[in-house]
Write a protein that holds these residues in place. Structure first.
Motif, PDB file in Angstrom:
ATOM      1  N   PHE A   1       0.842  -1.194   0.000  1.00 14.99           N
ATOM      2  CA  PHE A   1       0.000   0.000   0.000  1.00 14.99           C
ATOM      3  C   PHE A   1       0.876   1.243   0.000  1.00 14.99           C
ATOM      4  O   PHE A   1       1.992   1.224   0.502  1.00 14.99           O
ATOM      5  N   LEU A   2       0.333   2.326  -0.542  1.00 13.19           N
ATOM      6  CA  LEU A   2       1.065   3.591  -0.613  1.00 13.19           C
ATOM      7  C   LEU A   2       0.211   4.729  -0.088  1.00 13.19           C
ATOM      8  O   LEU A   2      -1.005   4.724  -0.241  1.00 13.19           O
ATOM      9  N   VAL A   3       0.876   5.708   0.500  1.00 13.84           N
ATOM     10  CA  VAL A   3       0.247   6.983   0.824  1.00 13.84           C
ATOM     11  C   VAL A   3       0.785   7.965  -0.202  1.00 13.84           C
ATOM     12  O   VAL A   3       1.995   8.049  -0.416  1.00 13.84           O
ATOM     13  N   ILE A   4      -0.104   8.690  -0.855  1.00  8.11           N
ATOM     14  CA  ILE A   4       0.323   9.659  -1.866  1.00  8.11           C
ATOM     15  C   ILE A   4      -0.015  11.045  -1.345  1.00  8.11           C
ATOM     16  O   ILE A   4      -1.172  11.342  -1.045  1.00  8.11           O
ATOM     17  N   ARG A   5       1.010  11.884  -1.217  1.00  4.97           N
ATOM     18  CA  ARG A   5       0.846  13.232  -0.668  1.00  4.97           C
ATOM     19  C   ARG A   5       1.443  14.262  -1.631  1.00  4.97           C
ATOM     20  O   ARG A   5       2.398  13.965  -2.337  1.00  4.97           O
ATOM     21  N   PRO A   6       0.895  15.466  -1.607  1.00  9.84           N
ATOM     22  CA  PRO A   6       1.544  16.538  -2.379  1.00  9.84           C
ATOM     23  C   PRO A   6       2.951  16.769  -1.825  1.00  9.84           C
ATOM     24  O   PRO A   6       3.172  16.653  -0.621  1.00  9.84           O
TER      25      PRO A   6
END
Length: 161
Positions: free
Chosen positions: A127-132
């Motif tokens: 799983f990934l967290v995608i953030r600016p």
């Protein structure tokens, strides 16, 4: 809990794996109807999937591309496509085919007409967290990750990698 895969990312993003010391990367598993001959095997190799009816996740996602690379050169019968892991698993449970899937989605289908087996080719299903890129840590995101692992450790059986 759900997961979302996107074909494109608009502005640049920071991609941060969701993992910790105890829960490293996840290896994809093969979900097989319980009454299928491959359900008797302890480990599934790409050649085992030759001429099998496969249920694929929507093309264009990173995960689907990884599966396609792992199965390059393997002849598959007409393939069904599903947008979500749980849809693919429902199709497997009805005997419609075999899916390569993330183990966290598959755990709740164990004992409901599906068995999972490790795949001999490593396919990252983490799983990934995608953030600016210009945002720092977020308390709500950090809390989600913490709650995710608490849920996972409590509810998901030990992985078979």
């Amino acid at each position: 809990m759900g997961a979302y895969a996107t074909k494109t990312l608009a502005p640049p993003r920071m991609v941060i794996p969701i993992s910790d010391d105890e829960n490293g990367p996840f290896a994809a598993v093969v979900a097989i109807p319980a009454n299928h001959p491959l359900a008797q095997k302890a480990l599934i190799h790409p050649a085992d999937l030759d001429r099998q009816r496969m249920i694929s996740l929507e093309p264009g996602t990173i995960f689907a591309s990884r599966v396609d690379v792992a199965l390059a050169g393997i002849s598959r019968l007409p393939t069904l496509e599903a947008r979500l892991s749980h849809t693919a698993l429902m199709l497997v449970s009805e005997g419609a085919g075999i899916a390569i899937i993330d183990p966290t989605a598959a755990w709740e289908f164990e004992g409901r007409g599906i068995v999972t087996r490790p795949f001999s080719v490593y396919i990252d299903a983490s799983f990934l967290v995608i953030r600016p890129p210009n945002q720092g840590a977020s308390a709500i995101v950090d809390r989600f990750v913490q709650e995710f692992w608490e849920f996972h450790d409590r509810e998901v059986p030990e992985r078979r990698d």
